[in-house]
Design a protein around this motif. Sequence first.
Motif, PDB file in Angstrom:
ATOM      1  N   PHE A 141       0.855  -1.187   0.000  1.00 51.42           N
ATOM      2  CA  PHE A 141       0.000   0.000   0.000  1.00 51.42           C
ATOM      3  C   PHE A 141       0.893   1.239   0.000  1.00 51.42           C
ATOM      4  O   PHE A 141       1.265   1.769   1.059  1.00 51.42           O
ATOM      5  CB  PHE A 141      -0.929  -0.029   1.224  1.00 51.42           C
ATOM      6  N   PRO A 142       1.226   1.721  -1.193  1.00 55.41           N
ATOM      7  CA  PRO A 142       2.226   2.801  -1.324  1.00 55.41           C
ATOM      8  C   PRO A 142       1.768   4.144  -0.773  1.00 55.41           C
ATOM      9  O   PRO A 142       2.591   5.004  -0.482  1.00 55.41           O
ATOM     10  CB  PRO A 142       2.444   2.875  -2.839  1.00 55.41           C
ATOM     11  N   ASP A 143       0.460   4.315  -0.615  1.00 60.02           N
ATOM     12  CA  ASP A 143      -0.016   5.618  -0.179  1.00 60.02           C
ATOM     13  C   ASP A 143      -0.106   5.762   1.339  1.00 60.02           C
ATOM     14  O   ASP A 143      -0.503   6.814   1.839  1.00 60.02           O
ATOM     15  CB  ASP A 143      -1.385   5.912  -0.798  1.00 60.02           C
ATOM     16  N   GLY A 144       0.213   4.703   2.064  1.00 54.39           N
ATOM     17  CA  GLY A 144       0.275   4.838   3.507  1.00 54.39           C
ATOM     18  C   GLY A 144      -0.531   3.796   4.258  1.00 54.39           C
ATOM     19  O   GLY A 144      -1.423   3.137   3.711  1.00 54.39           O
ATOM     20  N   VAL A 145      -0.162   3.638   5.536  1.00 51.96           N
ATOM     21  CA  VAL A 145      -0.845   2.715   6.452  1.00 51.96           C
ATOM     22  C   VAL A 145      -1.274   3.530   7.660  1.00 51.96           C
ATOM     23  O   VAL A 145      -0.435   4.099   8.372  1.00 51.96           O
ATOM     24  CB  VAL A 145       0.085   1.563   6.877  1.00 51.96           C
ATOM     25  N   LEU A 146      -2.569   3.616   7.862  1.00 55.85           N
ATOM     26  CA  LEU A 146      -3.120   4.453   8.927  1.00 55.85           C
ATOM     27  C   LEU A 146      -3.699   3.570  10.034  1.00 55.85           C
ATOM     28  O   LEU A 146      -4.190   2.471   9.781  1.00 55.85           O
ATOM     29  CB  LEU A 146      -4.216   5.367   8.377  1.00 55.85           C
ATOM     30  N   PHE A 147      -3.681   4.106  11.237  1.00 56.35           N
ATOM     31  CA  PHE A 147      -4.206   3.359  12.394  1.00 56.35           C
ATOM     32  C   PHE A 147      -4.883   4.347  13.326  1.00 56.35           C
ATOM     33  O   PHE A 147      -4.360   5.420  13.600  1.00 56.35           O
ATOM     34  CB  PHE A 147      -3.065   2.660  13.133  1.00 56.35           C
ATOM     35  N   ILE A 148      -6.048   3.968  13.839  1.00 54.51           N
ATOM     36  CA  ILE A 148      -6.736   4.800  14.826  1.00 54.51           C
ATOM     37  C   ILE A 148      -7.493   3.916  15.806  1.00 54.51           C
ATOM     38  O   ILE A 148      -8.080   2.896  15.430  1.00 54.51           O
ATOM     39  CB  ILE A 148      -7.707   5.800  14.156  1.00 54.51           C
TER      40      ILE A 148
END
Length: 1011
Positions: free
Chosen positions: A366-373
């Motif tokens: 996932f080249p556009d980023g890995v987000l976590f919340i």
Amino acid sequence: MSVRFGVLGVVEVWRGDEPVDAGHARQRQVLAVLLMDADRVVPADVLVDRVWGEREPRRGREALYGYVSRLRRALAPSGADILREQGGYRLTVGAAAVDAHRFRELSVRARSVRVADGDERRAALWEQALGLWRGEAFAGADTPWFNAQRSLLDQERLAAQGELVEARLRLGQHGALLAQLSAWAEQDPLDERVCGQLMLALYRSGRQADALECYEHARRRLSEEMGLEPGARLRRLRQQVLVADPSLELTGPASGVTGPRPSPEPVTRERTPSTTRVLTDDDAPTSAPLVRSAVPGSAERASGAHQRGRNYLPRDLPDFIGREDELARLTAAAADGGAVYTIDGMAGVGKTAFSVHAAHQLAGRFPDGVLFIDLQGHSPGKTPLTANEALEVLLGQLEIEVPGDAQAHWRARTAGLRLLLVLDNAVDETQVPPLLPAGGSLVIVTSRARLSALAGARPLSLAVLPEKKATEFFARLVGDDRAAAEPDAVAHVVRLCAGLPLALRLSGARLAHRTAWPIAHLSGQLSRERERLPKLFADREVALAFRMSHEQLAPADRTVFYALGRHPGMDADAGVIAAMADMPTARADDCLQRLVDAHLAEEAVVGRYRQHDLLRQYARGLSEDPRMIERMLDHYLAAVVAATARLDDGRGDVETAHAWLTAEKSNLLAATRCAAAEGHSDYAWRLAISFWRFLGRDLAGDPIELLEQGVSAAREAADGGEAMLNTLLALAHWSAGRVSLAHDLLTASAGTEEDTEFHAHSLALLGLMRLRGGDHSGAEEYAERAHAELGKLPGLSPLGLDAKIITFWIRGVNRVLRAENQAALPYLRAAHAGCEELGQASPNDHVVTALARCLIALGDHEEALGHLRQVRELRHRIHDKEGEAEALTLMGTALRASGHAGDALELLRVAVALLDDDTRLQAYARVELGRTLTALGRTAEAIGQYEFALIVAGEGHHLHEQAQAHGELARTLAATDPRTARQHDRTAADIRVRLDLHHPLSLPHLRPAGW
């Protein structure tokens, strides 16, 4: 004069400033229960259950009446009264007179202070509320109800402490707070909220470098101990400190407003090492933040497009194990393109750990980023994030400004991105849809509830780890070499944790930080405390995670949750749960289905429900309804009678009746045992009799259950064999260590027809039990009564002769223990003669041992040694190690007294080697070994033996041996350390007064079945 009551510490009463004697501990606990429901009726059954819990005495109601009566007399001069109303009791005092209610009232007032009144008023109220605490609430009380109430009050106290700190920080009192916050942070280095408060106080005190070091210290501890990074809010505060963000400064006068106001979110745990909240691979979120602002400060943001490849995942756990099938499904989804996966499972099963681990494995795709919340769906002291709050965080991770509609910006900005998004800890389906990205991204959602209504989502349910994986996981935590050295202990811990990753991790963490502990030591701890899970994991992640799930249940679902936990079998159908919960079966089944969806129950077989073992222990600790068990027994008894009637008559649906009885076989056995354990003896025998032909097939190998069935059968047949079987059953329970149950059975036998051999024998055995428990006067009374009854009978059978021997033995041993040896000798000679008449060898060894002890005291060492050699040979032959060690110890005493201390030393060392370290006889043998070493002039070694004996006797509450050890230490240390010697002498004197004995000697060894 006003009366005040205190439960926030030791339960106390004051009239004005004068203390009022509220009686002993149990009586004060009755008062405490009434105080928590001040001026409200508490049903008598509820009172008994709250005060005694599972240890309710056989005559709990009678004991309660006595306590209430004495409390009335104690409180009468103060104007308070306890009224009998509606089947319960009401204490006529106002809530304001009770410190716990006053604390809560002040807390409400503090939270409701108007902004215009300022933080000074708020802080004053918090200080007043916290000043009411004198120590641990209900100090010394230990029942499920008291433990649950204590935990709740502790949470409220810690919330108040947090609120007070927040108010004082806003008042500019950061300098005065530094010492207290530093102590809390040192005590609990994993508390992110305390860390944030300390960082802010340091920063405002001009100590920016120290504030950053505080953060680094917390980060290192989290990383090293739990494999995690600090939460997003603490990281953001660190960034604000690093760039000297002006919003952190006070913006008004000392009584004014700070920059970003802290949110009043409660702290949820004790600040002690044993109850620190540790972040683990559970799905529990990070601690409550100091600053609730959802995004970093402006200095941290870029104003344009997001930076590609940003990864906001928490650190992956290096010891992650298992879940290969689930990981493969997520990997396939990543290859296919966009998808939404929901990961559900019970609290502590490792949903967050799995999601983070999987996301780390897939991040490169996932080249556009890995987000976590963390959505805070099941977070203690927090409310779930709103869509706008969550989106502000996510857009902040993409470094995108949000000038207007956050949801519109989110959809527009993510339409062309390929992201991996982890939405952790969702409360339900409604929280998720606004957060789903518009493009072809992979979304992983974790929740304790099944999100079945989330359109298009693919569910993945996580179960507990299988035994092999759980064992491998635990071994990684404690070290493979360490685990390999104790495979049995590892297997036991894994079984007790029932495959729950969080419980395994917490258990492993205990050992990892206690390298001197054998794994078997932890195994023993968990075995002893697993019935009290809320206490064992008090304010730790397991109990905390369970509590958050439980608090979100509807009232009816909670009742069913308690009922399933209280059910004694391995599983249950909706019918019995409905009976326990006192509701229709269809409604109970609906509740059970909701519990299954919330992962608070399992439906492994259609129509049959169960709970994870640790979850069941937790539920049992919360239930306060003593009628649940009675309703269960009523249900089973009616169902068994109906089913067996069908089988007997051969009419109706015989196959269904037979199938039900077969399916419920283990549950009926469990219910029968439960009935006996909880004092419902009428249910126990009626159930077992009704189910006799089914139970009898599986009991041949268990003598206790076989005897229980025999007693029931004898009662049904009224053939006269009941008393004998009941006596044998009592002895079997006594031999198995179930002393209380054996005593109850014998007491029931003693209530039968008097002036019979059976009755006299029951009295004699009760005297034996009283003597074994240290009640010398009670033992003497029973022995005298039994002997008097036997004297009225024209002739005695072997049972009567046995009873007569016991009465002589008790009275002789009692006199030996009082050092009245000349008076004891005739009784023990008579008991010995009775053994010869009876012709039984086994009880003879108890009698001869007591006779030998008396002879040693009278100086007849040769006869004593002759008896003891025979006793040792017998006990060695029947593998009675404790009895053999007692004989060796007495032989050593006789040899030392006759001038052969060297020979005595050898025998005493053999005796010590035969005994376990936690037995009363071990303490006795060590004292005698010390006396022998003293006689040989080896004083230093003797002191070591006395001190060892004192430790063993203290841990086992063996007062006779404690008194001896203290006395010998007083004599031995008198010349070299007179101060310590005097302390030992005073302690020994206090114990002698408690025992009402001038020279306490060790109680004799008893092998109950030997009688």
